[in-house]
Design a protein around this motif. Sequence first.
Motif, PDB file in Angstrom:
ATOM      1  N   UNK A 136     -24.154  17.130   5.211  1.00 47.60           N
ATOM      2  CA  UNK A 136     -22.644  16.516   4.075  1.00 47.60           C
ATOM      3  C   UNK A 136     -23.297  16.177   2.128  1.00 47.60           C
ATOM      4  N   UNK A 162     -21.408  17.415  -0.596  1.00 46.97           N
ATOM      5  CA  UNK A 162     -20.743  16.961  -1.556  1.00 46.97           C
ATOM      6  C   UNK A 162     -21.009  16.645  -3.073  1.00 46.97           C
ATOM      7  N   UNK A 192     -12.300  -0.431  14.257  1.00 45.88           N
ATOM      8  CA  UNK A 192     -12.656  -0.894  13.600  1.00 45.88           C
ATOM      9  C   UNK A 192     -11.873  -0.848  12.203  1.00 45.88           C
ATOM     10  N   UNK A 193     -12.365  -1.742  10.819  1.00 42.85           N
ATOM     11  CA  UNK A 193     -11.465  -1.576  10.197  1.00 42.85           C
ATOM     12  C   UNK A 193     -12.187  -1.068   9.100  1.00 42.85           C
ATOM     13  N   UNK A 194     -12.619  -0.727   8.716  1.00 42.15           N
ATOM     14  CA  UNK A 194     -13.524  -0.022   7.168  1.00 42.15           C
ATOM     15  C   UNK A 194     -15.300   1.351   8.273  1.00 42.15           C
ATOM     16  N   UNK A 195     -15.368   1.467   7.308  1.00 43.22           N
ATOM     17  CA  UNK A 195     -16.501   1.935   7.304  1.00 43.22           C
ATOM     18  C   UNK A 195     -17.610   2.030   5.989  1.00 43.22           C
ATOM     19  N   UNK A 196     -18.182   2.064   6.167  1.00 48.28           N
ATOM     20  CA  UNK A 196     -19.700   2.139   4.758  1.00 48.28           C
ATOM     21  C   UNK A 196     -20.440   2.838   5.268  1.00 48.28           C
ATOM     22  N   UNK A 197     -20.602   4.129   4.195  1.00 43.78           N
ATOM     23  CA  UNK A 197     -21.553   4.922   4.769  1.00 43.78           C
ATOM     24  C   UNK A 197     -22.340   5.173   2.847  1.00 43.78           C
ATOM     25  N   UNK A 226       1.111  -0.752   0.518  1.00 43.81           N
ATOM     26  CA  UNK A 226      -0.434   0.259   0.199  1.00 43.81           C
ATOM     27  C   UNK A 226       0.966   1.486   0.199  1.00 43.81           C
ATOM     28  N   UNK A 253     -16.838   8.128  -0.209  1.00 46.51           N
ATOM     29  CA  UNK A 253     -17.035   7.474  -0.634  1.00 46.51           C
ATOM     30  C   UNK A 253     -16.849   6.088  -0.254  1.00 46.51           C
ATOM     31  N   UNK A 254     -14.968   5.862  -0.618  1.00 48.76           N
ATOM     32  CA  UNK A 254     -14.601   4.500  -0.016  1.00 48.76           C
ATOM     33  C   UNK A 254     -14.147   4.245   1.523  1.00 48.76           C
ATOM     34  N   UNK A 255     -14.483   2.622   1.570  1.00 44.09           N
ATOM     35  CA  UNK A 255     -13.923   2.859   2.690  1.00 44.09           C
ATOM     36  C   UNK A 255     -13.007   3.063   3.272  1.00 44.09           C
ATOM     37  N   UNK A 256     -12.254   3.935   4.085  1.00 45.17           N
ATOM     38  CA  UNK A 256     -11.044   3.915   5.090  1.00 45.17           C
ATOM     39  C   UNK A 256     -10.443   3.235   6.050  1.00 45.17           C
ATOM     40  N   UNK A 257      -9.280   2.621   5.526  1.00 44.67           N
ATOM     41  CA  UNK A 257      -9.082   1.785   6.550  1.00 44.67           C
ATOM     42  C   UNK A 257      -8.250   2.202   7.164  1.00 44.67           C
TER      43      UNK A 257
END
Lengths: 304, 170
Positions: free
Chosen positions: A290, A294, A157-162, A101, B79-83
């Motif tokens: 938001x 956006x 938590x390892x990620x976020x979805x919305x 990464x 909109x992306x997942x953010x590790x």
Amino acid sequence: MNEQHEHDVTQGFERLAARMQPSDTLVTADLSRSRSQARRRTALVSGVAGLAVAGVIGGAALLVPSGEADLPVAGAPSASDSTTALAPASASPSQAPTPSKQAEPQASQSSGSGRTGPDEWAMIAAFDRKVDDLTQAWRPAMLDALDPSGRHLDKKFSNLDDGLNEAGRFVTGTSVGWSTPGESGMGVVTVKADTVGRPGCTSYEKVACEKLSAPEGTRGAWRWTEFGTTFHRVLRADGSTVVVGTNRHFGNNSLTPVKSMDITQADILRLAADPRIRITDTMRTLYDEFAAAQDKVMKKTMGN
Amino acid sequence: MATSRDEDFSEYVAHRRPVLYRTALMLCGDPHWAEDIVQNALGKLYRSWRRVSRMESVDAYARRVVVSSHLDDVRRPWRRERPVLSADLDQPNRATPDFGDEEALWQALRELPVGQRRVVVLRHYWGLSVAEVAADLGVSTGTVKSQAAVALTKLRQALAEPTLTSGGDR
């Protein structure tokens, strides 16, 4: 620049590509996901609640080339030969590993044609922090229901979805790693909540949807399995729904599944029915603000 | 039951997915993000398959969808997942990065502004002409030329002096 320099860079790209090892994704998995996306989009566009979303997307489609529009393609390059396996300018595949990464090119956006104001980005950043706070607030409920010892669930938590659910309502959630001390591998618990949901399963594939006995104080519960993840969904008295997914393998974060996840269906339903897993009114208001920000950013970015 | 559409699409994916993945990876720099881009692009490609498969070049269409998908992500990062990277977390199992002698070029590519990166990837990975790149990106040929010139200067320096530019943020 002269031709030799261009040639050197082209050769450099060939060598670079040869070191990029694609994943071993099955074609059948790609096909299945693509079909799912197609069904999701069909459902979204045809839904009454999807009209607002379609408006935004449709507006954007007028302003920027999109993969979903009729794309005027450039002349067919030599790479169009579908038998060329590696790359348009490469000759042989490589077993070299993929790169790690790197820093995301966020900073470079400012050098593009689009310009966005600090107010909009500040709004977005504030929203992200709020959602982070909200999701972090779910952890106590997750621990109580699924991991009272605190040995399995990741601390963060390892990620976020919305985004928007199938009813066009705000939904947010997260995926949390599940591991067992002394054992390699990682599973995952996914939790998503919305403000208003629909009864039943939300699978986009034709999978068996099992109706369960509704936990006390709720209006319904369902279970289905998709892509190896078992989902439970609870429709609560206030009309909101919570989906909890469990999978012994957190494919994004680990190559190895855990041997087992000591979680019962009753545990999962208890979590899904827990009133602490909810989107607050403040969040809903903030999401409207938001969304406006956006939209403003998109118009600014794409308008140049 | 698999349809003709499914079979044709699967055949295309089997042959060309690696190219689309490498394109996405060059654009975004992250293997997982690249996978997301490719999957998103394949989803769009599948929806348009009946029309696209009649085109002269499916590749050209797929390439544009990949570039557009990356562009969409860049423009809408929220909109992306953010590790979240943390010592408390089990870190993702990623393959060991090894670009060998190409590390400097990779780093230089990563440091290019996204617009320049798109131009050089299309020019030097896909081998498109200036006019074709301009058509793909919806910009003028002059813009392509100017962005390519600036980008190539940086990339040439990386190729000539790898020890000066390697390292980056790793």
